[in-house]
Design a protein around this motif. Structure first.
Motif, mmCIF file in Angstrom:
data_model
loop_
_atom_site.group_PDB
_atom_site.id
_atom_site.type_symbol
_atom_site.label_atom_id
_atom_site.label_comp_id
_atom_site.label_asym_id
_atom_site.label_seq_id
_atom_site.Cartn_x
_atom_site.Cartn_y
_atom_site.Cartn_z
ATOM 1 N N TYR A 183 0.050 -10.849 9.181
ATOM 2 C CA TYR A 183 1.157 -10.941 8.090
ATOM 3 C C TYR A 183 -0.045 -10.046 7.212
ATOM 4 O O TYR A 183 -0.567 -9.439 6.760
ATOM 5 N N LEU A 184 1.072 -8.831 6.710
ATOM 6 C CA LEU A 184 0.658 -7.394 5.828
ATOM 7 C C LEU A 184 0.816 -8.184 4.579
ATOM 8 O O LEU A 184 1.297 -7.999 4.003
ATOM 9 N N GLY A 236 6.075 -8.258 3.737
ATOM 10 C CA GLY A 236 6.469 -9.294 2.882
ATOM 11 C C GLY A 236 7.296 -8.278 1.839
ATOM 12 O O GLY A 236 6.691 -6.865 2.128
ATOM 13 N N PHE A 245 7.927 -8.716 -2.740
ATOM 14 C CA PHE A 245 8.618 -9.546 -4.027
ATOM 15 C C PHE A 245 6.742 -10.212 -4.177
ATOM 16 O O PHE A 245 5.863 -9.074 -4.196
ATOM 17 N N GLU A 246 6.484 -11.460 -4.601
ATOM 18 C CA GLU A 246 5.322 -11.676 -4.354
ATOM 19 C C GLU A 246 4.328 -12.177 -3.449
ATOM 20 O O GLU A 246 3.315 -12.187 -3.525
ATOM 21 N N LEU A 254 -3.537 -2.915 4.396
ATOM 22 C CA LEU A 254 -3.297 -1.638 4.374
ATOM 23 C C LEU A 254 -4.850 -0.627 2.843
ATOM 24 O O LEU A 254 -5.910 0.059 3.856
ATOM 25 N N GLY A 255 -5.160 -1.534 2.335
ATOM 26 C CA GLY A 255 -6.504 -0.481 1.509
ATOM 27 C C GLY A 255 -6.541 -1.582 0.108
ATOM 28 O O GLY A 255 -5.172 -2.631 -0.058
ATOM 29 N N PHE A 266 -5.140 -1.631 -2.500
ATOM 30 C CA PHE A 266 -3.714 -1.455 -4.228
ATOM 31 C C PHE A 266 -2.617 -2.024 -3.178
ATOM 32 O O PHE A 266 -2.987 -3.064 -2.279
ATOM 33 N N LEU A 275 1.423 -2.509 -2.932
ATOM 34 C CA LEU A 275 2.697 -2.347 -3.008
ATOM 35 C C LEU A 275 3.719 -2.798 -2.668
ATOM 36 O O LEU A 275 3.547 -3.807 -2.606
ATOM 37 N N GLY A 330 5.926 -3.360 -1.231
ATOM 38 C CA GLY A 330 6.004 -4.223 0.230
ATOM 39 C C GLY A 330 5.298 -3.838 1.645
ATOM 40 O O GLY A 330 5.195 -3.165 2.262
#
Ligand code: SAH
Length: 254
Positions: free
Chosen positions: A99-100, A126, A128-129, A146-147, A149, A151, A153
């Protein structure tokens, strides 16, 4: 007794997303795109929407406990994960289910290398929340970020992870050596690169690179890579020094 040789198809990314039209996106361009066309890897999107509930195929609902936004429902996401698991090996070492998520383990070149050696990956994007925690727990889904921060999505993050992984699959990059010398491959950031013209805006290419002296060129590249890493990424520099038995505070005569 050794089992029969495993029949391997191309490395495959299965992506669960509300926006299948976002794929292949940049992955369809240049080297990753050509490799996709040539069957060196494969991409399968699984649209989350048809698994939604009721006439409107609802995939989300309000957060338990209140608060802003919507959360992807566990039953809906679970059905998509079931669909993704069809035809994939249950061994998560060969086929991670990810899961990202900004709360996940930070993505790294080491992960890309490990994943490229497997058979494929399932990525849950994912929106939304985010996703109901129970479905992540129930399916033992690994979370990768990814880092630091946020996004809107998971789709951009999925493309970044796939890009970094797919380029390590043999024959995807024309020049295999380029993945052995680049940033992170030896724990250092890469040395600066130059090309023609030899002088541009009064700036010359460092003489040593035009000297034809391979020993000196490789010394220069290693020294500049070390200096850059020390300046920009003290965390990587300390780890590199520990591995090579060096003092991170040593003076470099550069
Ligand atoms: N409320 C969540 C953020 C949700 S962002 C939180 O604060 O942790 C919506 C979706 O974007 C997430 O479900 C995730 O799939 C994706 N996403 C956002 N930031 C990401 C990041 N840094 N890395 C990977 N995926 C990310």
């Amino acid at each position: 007794m050794a089992g029969p040789p495993r029949l391997r198809g191309a490395w495959t990314a299965k992506i669960i997303t509300l926006f299948p039209e976002a794929f292949p996106g940049t992955l369809g361009l240049s080297l990753t795109g050509k490799a996709l066309d040539h069957g060196l890897w494969a991409l399968e999107t699984i649209d989350l929407r048809p698994f939604g509930e009721g006439k409107h195929k609802n995939v989300d609902d309000t957060p338990a406990g209140g608060g802003a936004g919507m959360v992807l429902r566990p039953d809906v996401v679970g059905k998509a994960l079931d669909q993704a698991s069809i035809g994939t090996p249950p061994d998560r070492a060969r086929w991670p289910v990810v899961y990202l998520s900004p709360r996940g383990r930070p993505f790294s070149q080491a992960m890309a290398r490990r994943w490229a050696q497997g058979d494929g990956i399932t990525l849950l994007c994912g929106r939304f929340e985010g996703v109901d925690q129970r479905v992540l727990d129930h399916y033992a889904v690994e979370e990768v970020s990814l880092g630091d921060f946020v996004l809107t999505g998971g789709e951009i993050a999925a493309q970044a992870l796939i890009d970094a992984t797919v380029r390590l699959i043999p024959r995807v990059l024309g020049n295999q050596a380029s993945t052995e010398e680049e940033s992170f491959s030896d724990g250092l950031l890469e040395h600066p690169q130059y090309t023609r013209p030899a002088v541009w805006e009064d700036r010359a290419i460092p003489d040593v690179l035009l000297s034809g002296h391979h020993g000196k060129i490789s010394d220069w590249r290693r020294e500049t890579a070390e200096r850059l890493t020390k300046e920009r990424r003290p965390d990587l520099w300390r780890a590199y020094c520990a591995r090579h038995g060096r003092d991170p505070e040593e003076d470099q005569e550069l």
